[in-house]
Design a protein around this motif. Structure first.
Motif, mmCIF file in Angstrom:
data_model
loop_
_atom_site.group_PDB
_atom_site.id
_atom_site.type_symbol
_atom_site.label_atom_id
_atom_site.label_comp_id
_atom_site.label_asym_id
_atom_site.label_seq_id
_atom_site.Cartn_x
_atom_site.Cartn_y
_atom_site.Cartn_z
ATOM 1 N N ALA A 233 0.826 -1.206 0.000
ATOM 2 C CA ALA A 233 0.000 0.000 0.000
ATOM 3 C C ALA A 233 0.861 1.258 0.000
ATOM 4 N N ALA A 234 2.097 1.135 0.488
ATOM 5 C CA ALA A 234 3.022 2.278 0.529
ATOM 6 C C ALA A 234 3.809 2.436 -0.764
ATOM 7 N N GLY A 235 3.587 1.533 -1.730
ATOM 8 C CA GLY A 235 4.297 1.619 -2.996
ATOM 9 C C GLY A 235 5.670 0.984 -2.978
ATOM 10 N N THR A 236 5.952 0.132 -1.998
ATOM 11 C CA THR A 236 7.272 -0.470 -1.852
ATOM 12 C C THR A 236 7.233 -1.963 -2.163
ATOM 13 N N THR A 237 8.423 -2.520 -2.400
ATOM 14 C CA THR A 237 8.555 -3.937 -2.719
ATOM 15 C C THR A 237 9.484 -4.615 -1.716
ATOM 16 N N VAL A 238 9.637 -5.923 -1.888
ATOM 17 C CA VAL A 238 10.545 -6.669 -1.024
ATOM 18 C C VAL A 238 11.989 -6.193 -1.225
ATOM 19 N N GLN A 239 12.305 -5.687 -2.410
ATOM 20 C CA GLN A 239 13.641 -5.128 -2.630
ATOM 21 C C GLN A 239 13.872 -3.925 -1.727
ATOM 22 N N ASP A 240 12.864 -3.071 -1.590
ATOM 23 C CA ASP A 240 13.003 -1.917 -0.702
ATOM 24 C C ASP A 240 13.221 -2.362 0.743
ATOM 25 N N ALA A 241 12.565 -3.445 1.127
ATOM 26 C CA ALA A 241 12.714 -3.941 2.496
ATOM 27 C C ALA A 241 14.126 -4.454 2.749
ATOM 28 N N VAL A 242 14.695 -5.157 1.773
ATOM 29 C CA VAL A 242 16.075 -5.626 1.912
ATOM 30 C C VAL A 242 17.039 -4.443 1.931
ATOM 31 N N ASP A 243 16.820 -3.480 1.043
ATOM 32 C CA ASP A 243 17.691 -2.299 1.009
ATOM 33 C C ASP A 243 17.684 -1.579 2.351
ATOM 34 N N PHE A 244 16.508 -1.429 2.950
ATOM 35 C CA PHE A 244 16.425 -0.758 4.245
ATOM 36 C C PHE A 244 17.148 -1.565 5.319
ATOM 37 N N SER A 245 16.946 -2.857 5.338
ATOM 38 C CA SER A 245 17.594 -3.688 6.355
ATOM 39 C C SER A 245 19.104 -3.643 6.246
ATOM 40 N N MET A 246 19.613 -3.506 5.035
ATOM 41 C CA MET A 246 21.062 -3.402 4.843
ATOM 42 C C MET A 246 21.641 -2.191 5.559
ATOM 43 N N THR A 247 20.854 -1.131 5.727
ATOM 44 C CA THR A 247 21.357 0.071 6.405
ATOM 45 C C THR A 247 21.459 -0.126 7.906
ATOM 46 N N LEU A 248 20.880 -1.186 8.419
ATOM 47 C CA LEU A 248 20.864 -1.427 9.864
ATOM 48 C C LEU A 248 21.911 -2.434 10.302
ATOM 49 N N THR A 249 22.659 -2.955 9.359
ATOM 50 C CA THR A 249 23.571 -4.058 9.642
ATOM 51 C C THR A 249 24.584 -3.727 10.727
ATOM 52 N N ASP A 250 25.102 -2.522 10.710
ATOM 53 C CA ASP A 250 26.188 -2.186 11.626
ATOM 54 C C ASP A 250 25.707 -1.708 12.990
ATOM 55 N N ALA A 251 24.401 -1.723 13.207
ATOM 56 C CA ALA A 251 23.886 -1.336 14.513
ATOM 57 C C ALA A 251 24.274 -2.381 15.554
ATOM 58 N N GLU A 252 24.249 -1.987 16.793
ATOM 59 C CA GLU A 252 24.696 -2.853 17.885
ATOM 60 C C GLU A 252 23.883 -4.140 17.941
ATOM 61 N N ASN A 253 24.576 -5.243 18.072
ATOM 62 C CA ASN A 253 23.992 -6.563 18.278
ATOM 63 C C ASN A 253 23.289 -7.139 17.050
ATOM 64 N N ASN A 254 23.408 -6.507 15.905
ATOM 65 C CA ASN A 254 22.813 -7.058 14.699
ATOM 66 C C ASN A 254 23.789 -8.016 14.024
#
Length: 380
Positions: A233-254
């Protein structure tokens, strides 16, 4: 002595579950079936397919050992105020059925002698009984309505079983229901997954949920339609979800390794012209070309591997063995795969192989478009 009530805490696993670890056992079973079949398809050694068929017999078909075709007592809550029967969340414990379905489809397609008509009929009968339970039982229907990864894996599990029993129309309808329903609210405008972001281990649950959606997309591929660009409904795809998660990789305990298979799958399906995905993988795991997902997620983006040489590493579990070794069975839920006799299976493990140079001929030898849900992620 008075028995205490159990308290539910999100993201925490009751140690009691390991007293009878059926969940772990099924994860190992599904991986063993899948990897044995894949090894048979690559090497032609009948012992692999025989092992896979034997595992299926033990878990599903032999009267003395077979699982009942329901999840009535999965994740039961113990204690004086316990549930007495299972909980809806327990249906998730069999989501690895997609690997079993994949393996059976490969054996059917390639006419494995081990996969006899009688065995196929018995497995279809078991699966139909389980499917009926999934589609009618109140516990299961409550899980279907879950807006997060639990609902996703319900649809993934049901669709894979429908494919197994030959109901392509039912599987197609199941996937359309998923994309028209809970998927619509699972990825927001930024690419985040709001139902996973609120959990106690958000990065883990983001990666875990992505695995389910990616397998659903692969099942859709097998059924002959492209779901990769279906938007929420937000106009996003599973690719957008993976791209976003990649930005969180270096956060603590990930733990970035939880995301690696999903990144590889996205690169394979959407392409990687800027080498974003290949760079991400190589930065966090320089020898990722020795991982199983690199083998089956080909092409891994447009020219994304051009400057990254194949790894010459072996699994830490591998031992020195003659290149003529012919192992007969795989019982591990390892996520790596033996691709040539130069990298023999040892210690019941699938070693990380350097034999990717021959990947085109290996893939040609497989010659099977029916490998749905092929272990895109490491399921807990």
């Amino acid at each position: 002595m008075q028995e205490c009530d159990y308290v539910r805490r999100d993201g925490q696993v009751n140690p009691d579950r390991k007293m009878v670890n059926n969940t772990g056992a099924f994860a190992s079973l599904s991986a063993a079936v899948f990897y044995n079949v894949l090894s048979w398809r690559i090497t032609g050694q009948a012992s692999y397919a025989n092992s896979a068929a034997g595992f299926i017999d033990t878990w599903f078909l032999h009267n003395a050992t077979a699982m009942n075709p329901n999840m009535e007592y999965a994740q039961v809550i113990r204690g004086p105020k316990g549930s007495k029967v299972g909980t809806r969340e327990g249906i998730l414990d069999l989501h690895n059925f997609a690997k079993v379905a994949s393996a059976i489809q490969v054996m059917r397609d390639a006419k494995a002698p081990a996969w006899t008509t009688a065995r196929n009929s018995a497995m279809v009968a078991w699966s139909k009984r389980y499917l009926t339970w999934l589609l009618t039982n109140p516990l299961s229907l409550a899980e279907k309505r879950a807006p997060n990864n639990h609902g996703t894996f319900w649809y993934e599990q049901v669709a894979s079983i429908q494919v197994l029993v030959g109901d392509s129309t039912g599987a197609t309808n199941t996937l359309h229901e998923y994309f028209d329903g809970i998927y619509q609210n699972q990825i927001n405008v930024t690419g985040d997954q709001p139902f996973e972001a609120v959990r106690t281990r958000p990065f883990h649950y983001r990666a875990y949920a992505l695995g389910g959606t990616l397998v659903i997309n692969q099942i859709a591929d097998y059924l002959g339609w492209n779901a990769w660009n279906i938007t929420t409904a937000a106009g996003t795809t599973v690719q957008d979800a993976v791209d976003f998660s990649m930005t969180l990789t270096d956060a603590e305990n990930n733990d970035p390794s939880e995301l690696f298979p999903s990144v590889a799958a996205i690169a394979s399906h959407y392409g990687d012209p800027t080498r974003k995905y290949a760079t991400y993988l190589s930065q966090h795991l320089p020898k990722y070309t020795a991982e199983a997902y690199y083998f089956w997620d080909q092409p891994l983006g447009a020219n994304s591997m051009a400057s990254i040489p194949p790894s010459n590493s072996r699994s830490r579990n591998a031992t020195s063995t003659s290149s003529t070794s012919k192992p007969t069975s795989i019982t591990s839920n390892s996520t790596t795969i033996a691709l040539a006799t130069a990298a023999p299976i040892t210690n019941n493990k699938l070693p990380k192989s350097a034999a990717f140079a021959d990947r085109p001929s290996i893939m040609a030898a497989l010659m099977s478009p029916v490998m749905i849900g092929i272990s895109l992620w490491v399921a807990s």
